[in-house]
Design a protein around this motif. Structure first.
Motif, PDB file in Angstrom:
ATOM      1  N   ASN A 146      -9.078 -11.365  -2.862  1.00 51.54           N
ATOM      2  CA  ASN A 146     -10.090 -10.918  -3.814  1.00 51.54           C
ATOM      3  C   ASN A 146     -10.827 -12.108  -4.411  1.00 51.54           C
ATOM      4  O   ASN A 146     -12.046 -12.104  -4.518  1.00 51.54           O
ATOM      5  N   GLU A 166      -3.759  -0.968  -9.582  1.00 53.33           N
ATOM      6  CA  GLU A 166      -2.860  -1.738  -8.734  1.00 53.33           C
ATOM      7  C   GLU A 166      -2.434  -0.936  -7.504  1.00 53.33           C
ATOM      8  O   GLU A 166      -2.367  -1.443  -6.411  1.00 53.33           O
ATOM      9  N   GLU A 211       9.404  -0.715  -3.404  1.00 47.79           N
ATOM     10  CA  GLU A 211      10.061  -2.014  -3.510  1.00 47.79           C
ATOM     11  C   GLU A 211      10.507  -2.344  -4.943  1.00 47.79           C
ATOM     12  O   GLU A 211      11.507  -2.991  -5.154  1.00 47.79           O
ATOM     13  N   HIS A 212       9.714  -1.889  -5.892  1.00 47.59           N
ATOM     14  CA  HIS A 212      10.006  -2.253  -7.283  1.00 47.59           C
ATOM     15  C   HIS A 212      10.992  -1.307  -7.957  1.00 47.59           C
ATOM     16  O   HIS A 212      11.291  -1.470  -9.128  1.00 47.59           O
ATOM     17  N   ILE A 260       3.216  -8.082 -10.478  1.00 43.37           N
ATOM     18  CA  ILE A 260       3.821  -6.751 -10.425  1.00 43.37           C
ATOM     19  C   ILE A 260       3.966  -6.131 -11.799  1.00 43.37           C
ATOM     20  O   ILE A 260       4.560  -5.057 -11.949  1.00 43.37           O
ATOM     21  N   LEU A 312      -3.218 -10.413  -1.432  1.00 42.61           N
ATOM     22  CA  LEU A 312      -4.342  -9.523  -1.736  1.00 42.61           C
ATOM     23  C   LEU A 312      -5.200 -10.088  -2.851  1.00 42.61           C
ATOM     24  O   LEU A 312      -6.424 -10.129  -2.757  1.00 42.61           O
ATOM     25  N   LYS A 313      -4.556 -10.546  -3.903  1.00 40.78           N
ATOM     26  CA  LYS A 313      -5.326 -11.064  -5.037  1.00 40.78           C
ATOM     27  C   LYS A 313      -6.035 -12.349  -4.654  1.00 40.78           C
ATOM     28  O   LYS A 313      -7.136 -12.621  -5.118  1.00 40.78           O
ATOM     29  N   VAL A 373      -2.666  -1.795  -3.437  1.00 40.28           N
ATOM     30  CA  VAL A 373      -1.615  -1.894  -2.432  1.00 40.28           C
ATOM     31  C   VAL A 373      -1.951  -0.999  -1.246  1.00 40.28           C
ATOM     32  O   VAL A 373      -1.773  -1.380  -0.094  1.00 40.28           O
ATOM     33  N   ASP A 393       2.730 -10.108  -0.540  1.00 41.24           N
ATOM     34  CA  ASP A 393       1.587  -9.308  -0.120  1.00 41.24           C
ATOM     35  C   ASP A 393       0.591  -9.155  -1.250  1.00 41.24           C
ATOM     36  O   ASP A 393      -0.606  -9.270  -1.057  1.00 41.24           O
ATOM     37  N   VAL A 394       1.107  -8.855  -2.426  1.00 41.46           N
ATOM     38  CA  VAL A 394       0.227  -8.691  -3.575  1.00 41.46           C
ATOM     39  C   VAL A 394      -0.459 -10.016  -3.893  1.00 41.46           C
ATOM     40  O   VAL A 394      -1.644 -10.062  -4.191  1.00 41.46           O
ATOM     41  N   LEU A 452      -4.478  -2.827   0.777  1.00 38.56           N
ATOM     42  CA  LEU A 452      -3.889  -3.933   1.524  1.00 38.56           C
ATOM     43  C   LEU A 452      -3.181  -3.443   2.778  1.00 38.56           C
ATOM     44  O   LEU A 452      -3.344  -3.986   3.864  1.00 38.56           O
ATOM     45  N   LYS A 453      -2.409  -2.389   2.627  1.00 42.84           N
ATOM     46  CA  LYS A 453      -1.663  -1.883   3.788  1.00 42.84           C
ATOM     47  C   LYS A 453      -2.610  -1.294   4.816  1.00 42.84           C
ATOM     48  O   LYS A 453      -2.380  -1.385   6.018  1.00 42.84           O
ATOM     49  N   GLU A 511       6.917  -7.683  -0.287  1.00 43.37           N
ATOM     50  CA  GLU A 511       5.871  -6.974  -1.012  1.00 43.37           C
ATOM     51  C   GLU A 511       5.155  -7.913  -1.984  1.00 43.37           C
ATOM     52  O   GLU A 511       3.953  -7.880  -2.124  1.00 43.37           O
ATOM     53  N   ASN A 512       5.933  -8.717  -2.660  1.00 37.78           N
ATOM     54  CA  ASN A 512       5.348  -9.556  -3.696  1.00 37.78           C
ATOM     55  C   ASN A 512       4.345 -10.544  -3.148  1.00 37.78           C
ATOM     56  O   ASN A 512       3.283 -10.737  -3.712  1.00 37.78           O
TER      57      ASN A 512
END
Lengths: 340, 340
Positions: B86, A75, A280-281, B278, B82-83, A79, B78-79, A82-83, B75-76
């Motif tokens: 994919n 994961e 962030e998390h 996440i 990204l997925k 990230v 963003d993920v 992605l960035k 951020e979320n």
DNA sequence: CTGAAAGCGCTTACAG
DNA sequence: CTGAAAGCGCTTACAG
């Protein structure tokens, strides 16, 4: 409904095709009156230049390829990726380029992707992958400009952009020393090869510069796929009496344990690589965490900037760019203070 | 070093250009002997077809555009993005397409991007953005096939792929009821508009079906940018006496508080939307978490599959595809059990 | 400041 | 099973 071409505009405006083309590209001065008539027609007919025809004639697509590996990733590296792509898009847009995502071709066992005009690209970005050495050798023989994001094999003089990981580890050790650590550990992945990583070199150089005892057992190598790595590493930390730790972000569960478990030893300072990717998390940190920025976005920017320079003048020679590490601290949040 | 073209192959093999082309495309049967000679020449001269020339002649690029908004995201999402990408790449690769990343043009105040042959694409994927309504209207008038990922404006009959959020919330409420909840709250973003979301509709429908009292104050709307939202929402949970909560993943800090704080009330069951995005970072859960899958990868797959169908036969009419929710549970890890 | 024309490297009806 | 040729929509030397 037939599509409008440059010919229609030329006829409508009563000028030649080449004049319209030159007005569009601005590559030759044209009288204001002609310009006006041409723009009028463009407006009237809703003319849009055909990108493919333009690319075909000019042998330039203004597209850069991003070669994406299909190898399974964690994961965190996702990230990062992605960035990095975000950075690439930002840099590409500034210079009127687009990014084309290219993945490994079907049926190829190795990471082999065509690196030529099989794709409509002017150049390519490649990221370090498992068998990149073999692959990069192949790329060198092609005429396509490319930039590697990552560390190049020693024997290849190619364009690349990377973090200065030697310096990063060096400065991380320095930071831990400043915080009073005297026996510093480093948690790192057990790669396929037993070769020393740049992180380890930096770690060692700092120990040498500051004349601190170096103990090989303080470099804790672990497979991140080992389900029990947290327990094992925690034990090693205790057994070795570590009072400062450098840890790769790949060890997500270890990070969780060290940073969010209220029962974990509060006193050991920690420096993490790339904590910014997941910060962030972590509103529930039980302590501050120092980290070395991943530079993902910046690497994307620099890689594309370099690549476009190469495309513009291909004769320029290979250049290796290393980004200096930036140390930051992520503070334990207000959230958590309310809890306690 | 001059580049090798189809003409060189034709001359080398002693056949016509068209025959070489047909061998390459397989669109017409060719004698084995001629095929052999052509492949021999291709091998010998290292011929690679020129993608741009091919696209130009065939009016087909085998590239699909992905329109990316520049609006700042969490951020979320963003993920999620990204997925989704994919998934798109996987689906595109299967049918020999590539994905081109397109961002908003410079200087445009609105989210307006050319949707025509200005880019070398056969079709496009658009995701819902702030001012998508205005934007989608514009797209409809173009001839470019496109698929929206997200909920379409009611008055537009366009191709789209989305999660069935009504059903998702409905089933989430059902799940909480099964777990013994009697007074269920829902935490949701305070969008720009005061209109009801699909989640809210599903929440209400479940309350209606199961004949549970509906209290409007149980729908807790909050701006995720409010630095104090955690405290406020926690208070609301207590004041309203909630014994079950449905929460959007956007509330990262709230999730952290509810799922990782050992002092948080353990008894309240929680269902989160998209926790899978996440989950990797939650080895330190203090309880199990049920969640409704984000379907990011699947949405990417479906969007591209639909788009390529459209490209292949553009006359097919608009279709709206909704993915049924999948409920899952993420178990409190072994890690944590060792801690306690 | 402007135009006529070659050419970029393929695909694909058309003809045999 | 094969070939000659038109054409896809632009760019860009070349000529004036």
């Amino acid at each position: 409904m037939k599509k409008v071409t440059i010919k229609d505009i030329a006829e409508g405006a009563g000028v030649s095709i080449s004049t319209v083309s030159y007005v569009l590209s601005g590559k030759r001065s044209v009288s204001d009156e002609v310009k006006r008539r041409i723009h009028e027609q463009i407006e009237l007919l809703h003319y849009k230049p055909n990108a493919v025809a333009r690319s075909f004639a000019s042998r330039k697509t203004n597209i850069i390829g991003l070669y994406c590996s299909k190898y399974p990733d964690t994961e965190n590296t996702d990230v990062f990726f992605l960035k990095m792509v975000n950075g690439m898009m930002a840099a590409a847009e500034k210079r009127n380029y687009k990014v084309l995502l290219l993945n490994e071709m079907e049926g190829s066992e190795n990471f082999v992707i065509p690196f030529d005009k099989t794709f409509p690209i002017d150049g390519a970005i490649v990221t370090t992958t498992i068998n990149s050495h073999h692959y990069l050798n192949q790329l060198e023989s092609e005429e396509m400009p490319f930039v590697l994001v990552g560390k190049p094999p020693k024997d290849l003089k190619i364009n690349c952009v990377d973090n200065d990981n030697v310096k990063a580890a060096y400065e991380a050790v320095e930071l831990l020393l400043k915080q009073g650590a005297t026996n510093i550990g480093m948690v790192t992945g057990s790669g396929l090869h037993t070769r020393l990583s740049d992180f380890e070199i930096g770690y060692m150089m700092a120990h040498n510069s500051y004349q601190i005892a170096y103990r090989s057992e303080n470099i804790i190598r672990h497979d991140i796929n080992d389900p029990d790595y947290v327990q094992k590493i925690m034990s090693a930390i205790q057994e070795n009496g570590l009072d400062g730790i450098l840890v790769s972000l790949l060890f997500t569960r270890l990070i969780n344990r060290l940073l969010t478990d209220p029962h974990a030893p509060h006193s050991i300072p920690i420096v993490s690589f790339g904590f910014d990717l997941i910060a962030e998390h972590y509103s529930h940190l039980t302590k501050d965490v120092h980290f070395i920025q991943s530079n993902a976005y910046k690497l994307g920017i620099e890689a594309v900037a370099r690549l476009i320079d190469l495309i513009d003048k291909p004769e320029s020679k290979a250049k290796q760019m290393l980004l200096s590490p930036e140390l930051s601290v992520w503070r334990q949040s207000k959230e958590l203070q309310q809890i306690e």
